[in-house]
Design an enzyme around this catalytic site. Structure first.
Site, PDB file in Angstrom:
ATOM      1  N   ASN A  10      42.282  32.414  28.017  1.00 53.55           N
ATOM      2  CA  ASN A  10      41.180  32.073  27.115  1.00 53.55           C
ATOM      3  C   ASN A  10      41.790  31.416  25.877  1.00 53.55           C
ATOM      4  O   ASN A  10      42.337  32.098  25.015  1.00 53.55           O
ATOM      5  CB  ASN A  10      40.402  33.345  26.740  1.00 53.55           C
ATOM      6  CG  ASN A  10      39.242  33.037  25.809  1.00 53.55           C
ATOM      7  OD1 ASN A  10      38.972  31.873  25.493  1.00 53.55           O
ATOM      8  ND2 ASN A  10      38.551  34.078  25.361  1.00 53.55           N
ATOM      9  N   TRP A  11      41.674  30.107  25.819  1.00 54.48           N
ATOM     10  CA  TRP A  11      42.281  29.372  24.695  1.00 54.48           C
ATOM     11  C   TRP A  11      41.424  29.411  23.435  1.00 54.48           C
ATOM     12  O   TRP A  11      41.818  28.884  22.402  1.00 54.48           O
ATOM     13  CB  TRP A  11      42.537  27.905  25.103  1.00 54.48           C
ATOM     14  CG  TRP A  11      43.686  27.723  26.035  1.00 54.48           C
ATOM     15  CD1 TRP A  11      44.554  28.683  26.462  1.00 54.48           C
ATOM     16  CD2 TRP A  11      44.105  26.494  26.666  1.00 54.48           C
ATOM     17  NE1 TRP A  11      45.485  28.141  27.319  1.00 54.48           N
ATOM     18  CE2 TRP A  11      45.230  26.801  27.451  1.00 54.48           C
ATOM     19  CE3 TRP A  11      43.630  25.197  26.635  1.00 54.48           C
ATOM     20  CZ2 TRP A  11      45.898  25.830  28.200  1.00 54.48           C
ATOM     21  CZ3 TRP A  11      44.285  24.225  27.386  1.00 54.48           C
ATOM     22  CH2 TRP A  11      45.412  24.542  28.157  1.00 54.48           C
ATOM     23  N   LYS A  12      40.245  29.976  23.544  1.00 52.40           N
ATOM     24  CA  LYS A  12      39.336  30.113  22.392  1.00 52.40           C
ATOM     25  C   LYS A  12      39.192  28.773  21.655  1.00 52.40           C
ATOM     26  O   LYS A  12      39.228  27.717  22.283  1.00 52.40           O
ATOM     27  CB  LYS A  12      39.827  31.245  21.484  1.00 52.40           C
ATOM     28  CG  LYS A  12      40.042  32.556  22.268  1.00 52.40           C
ATOM     29  CD  LYS A  12      40.235  33.757  21.414  1.00 52.40           C
ATOM     30  CE  LYS A  12      40.377  34.993  22.293  1.00 52.40           C
ATOM     31  NZ  LYS A  12      40.492  36.237  21.565  1.00 52.40           N
ATOM     32  N   HIS A  95      31.678  37.243  25.645  1.00 48.62           N
ATOM     33  CA  HIS A  95      32.903  37.628  24.930  1.00 48.62           C
ATOM     34  C   HIS A  95      32.519  38.285  23.601  1.00 48.62           C
ATOM     35  O   HIS A  95      31.537  37.904  22.975  1.00 48.62           O
ATOM     36  CB  HIS A  95      33.772  36.380  24.686  1.00 48.62           C
ATOM     37  CG  HIS A  95      35.155  36.747  24.236  1.00 48.62           C
ATOM     38  ND1 HIS A  95      35.436  37.121  22.935  1.00 48.62           N
ATOM     39  CD2 HIS A  95      36.322  36.829  24.911  1.00 48.62           C
ATOM     40  CE1 HIS A  95      36.726  37.410  22.836  1.00 48.62           C
ATOM     41  NE2 HIS A  95      37.289  37.248  24.022  1.00 48.62           N
ATOM     42  N   GLU A  97      33.630  37.967  20.751  1.00 50.62           N
ATOM     43  CA  GLU A  97      33.537  37.029  19.624  1.00 50.62           C
ATOM     44  C   GLU A  97      32.186  36.317  19.635  1.00 50.62           C
ATOM     45  O   GLU A  97      31.648  35.998  18.587  1.00 50.62           O
ATOM     46  CB  GLU A  97      34.716  36.043  19.679  1.00 50.62           C
ATOM     47  CG  GLU A  97      36.017  36.744  19.292  1.00 50.62           C
ATOM     48  CD  GLU A  97      37.259  36.170  19.936  1.00 50.62           C
ATOM     49  OE1 GLU A  97      37.211  35.058  20.493  1.00 50.62           O
ATOM     50  OE2 GLU A  97      38.306  36.856  19.879  1.00 50.62           O
ATOM     51  N   GLU A 167      37.410  44.414  27.732  1.00 46.46           N
ATOM     52  CA  GLU A 167      38.135  43.961  26.544  1.00 46.46           C
ATOM     53  C   GLU A 167      37.744  44.832  25.355  1.00 46.46           C
ATOM     54  O   GLU A 167      36.750  44.539  24.668  1.00 46.46           O
ATOM     55  CB  GLU A 167      37.772  42.508  26.208  1.00 46.46           C
ATOM     56  CG  GLU A 167      38.258  41.491  27.199  1.00 46.46           C
ATOM     57  CD  GLU A 167      38.576  40.153  26.511  1.00 46.46           C
ATOM     58  OE1 GLU A 167      39.551  39.518  26.939  1.00 46.46           O
ATOM     59  OE2 GLU A 167      37.881  39.757  25.572  1.00 46.46           O
ATOM     60  N   GLY A 173      43.621  40.324  19.895  1.00 49.25           N
ATOM     61  CA  GLY A 173      44.294  39.550  18.851  1.00 49.25           C
ATOM     62  C   GLY A 173      45.463  40.257  18.190  1.00 49.25           C
ATOM     63  O   GLY A 173      46.013  39.766  17.208  1.00 49.25           O
ATOM     64  N   SER A 213      45.445  41.958  23.731  1.00 45.49           N
ATOM     65  CA  SER A 213      46.906  42.041  23.498  1.00 45.49           C
ATOM     66  C   SER A 213      47.706  42.020  24.805  1.00 45.49           C
ATOM     67  O   SER A 213      48.699  42.745  24.932  1.00 45.49           O
ATOM     68  CB  SER A 213      47.284  43.281  22.692  1.00 45.49           C
ATOM     69  OG  SER A 213      46.572  43.339  21.491  1.00 45.49           O
ATOM     70  N   GLY A 234      44.459  36.120  25.737  1.00 45.06           N
ATOM     71  CA  GLY A 234      44.147  35.282  24.581  1.00 45.06           C
ATOM     72  C   GLY A 234      45.398  34.606  24.051  1.00 45.06           C
ATOM     73  O   GLY A 234      45.924  33.670  24.670  1.00 45.06           O
TER      74      GLY A 234
HETATM   75  P1  13P Z   1      44.309  38.463  22.892  1.00 47.25           P
HETATM   76  O1  13P Z   1      45.081  38.360  24.160  1.00 47.25           O
HETATM   77  O2  13P Z   1      44.708  37.475  21.846  1.00 47.25           O
HETATM   78  O3  13P Z   1      44.288  39.881  22.374  1.00 47.25           O
HETATM   79  O4  13P Z   1      42.789  38.085  23.195  1.00 47.25           O
HETATM   80  C1  13P Z   1      42.136  38.720  24.227  1.00 47.25           C
HETATM   81  C2  13P Z   1      40.863  38.012  24.455  1.00 47.25           C
HETATM   82  O5  13P Z   1      39.960  38.040  23.627  1.00 47.25           O
HETATM   83  C3  13P Z   1      40.736  37.232  25.698  1.00 47.25           C
HETATM   84  O6  13P Z   1      39.423  36.873  25.939  1.00 47.25           O
END
Ligand code: 13P
Length: 260
Positions: A10-12, A95, A97, A167, A173, A213, A234
């Protein structure tokens, strides 16, 4: 036969078109094709089109990070699953977010799940509790509400293609994933919920991922947790070497999986 392990990047809201293309090139060199592991990249909407022309589809599949539940119409700024269907196999839905920064409700997420399925896109439903909900011992209730609402318009045939990602919001993060024992409990509860709705076969065969993470040093331990079929990665997926290491670790675990 057991479905392959699934690793999703997930490159967000990172990387412009040029940076995304560079990363795909680096990944292509570092990642080998493994039969037991499916690798999926979820870039932003803008990067999807150029990347879809560049990637080796045997090695990488594509996912959207979201989608609009109505197929077509006057919805300024939105991109529908109907528009994405030619380009992606998967879509991340719900998600945390999106729930947090875009105020997505349980019902909107339910409608997105149905829209993805209607357009032959495999939804990756994200569920998980916040830190406060964990402290208040509400994890089970939160997962129950998120899962039962999101799946409520889906048939038992639809459910065969659904993926659920656990998640925990507090683990996203950072550098501290949830403990294996907590992941195991949450994943088994997720399967229990699916079983209540669609029966044991669906509960056993639905793919459940862990996200939060996922860094190379942790992923072997996470993948060894009973019931975990893959990862939603992420920040570590933005680094070609780290993401390649994660895929390799998942591959090695898949080799020793008795159900693999
Ligand atoms: P991280 O791997 O940065 O913790 O993010 C997880 C995430 O939100 C994947 O969708």
């Amino acid at each position: 036969m057991k479905k392959p392990k699934l690793v999703v990047a997930n490159w967000k809201m990172h990387l412009n078109v040029h940076q995304a293309s560079l990363l795909v090139n680096k990944l292509d060199k570092k990642v080998s094709l493994h039969r037991g592991v499916e690798v999926v990249i979820a870039p932003n909407y803008l990067d999807l089109q150029p990347i879809s022309l560049e990637i080796d589809r045997r090695k990488f599949k594509l996912a959207a990070q979201d989608g609009y539940p109505i197929d077509e119409g006057s919805y300024t700024g939105a991109v529908s699953f109907a528009q994405l269907r030619e380009m992606v196999n998967y879509a991340i839905i719900g998600h945390s977010e999106r729930r947090r920064y875009f105020s997505e409700s349980l019902e909107l997420i339910r409608d997105k799940m149905a829209a993805a399925i209607r357009n032959d896109i495999t939804p990756i439903l994200c569920v998980g509790e916040t830190k406060e909900e964990k402290q208040d011992k509400e994890t089970k209730q939160v997962l129950h509400d998120q899962i039962t609402t999101a799946l409520s318009d889906l048939t038992s045939e639809d459910i065969e293609s659904v993926v659920i990602a656990y998640e925990p919001v507090w683990a996203i993060g950072g550098h501290n994933p949830a403990k294996p024992k907590d992941i195991e409990q949450a994943v088994s509860w997720i399967r229990y919920q699916v079983g209540e709705l669609y029966g044991k076969l669906a509960a056993d065969s639905i793919r459940v991922l862990y996200g939060g993470s996922d860094e190379p040093e942790f992923v072997t331990g996470i993948m060894e947790v009973d019931g975990v079929d893959g990862l939603l990665v992420g920040h570590a997926s933005l680094d070609a070497q780290q993401f390649a290491d994660i895929i390799q670790a998942v591959y090695l675990v898949s080799l020793s999986d008795p159900k693999g």
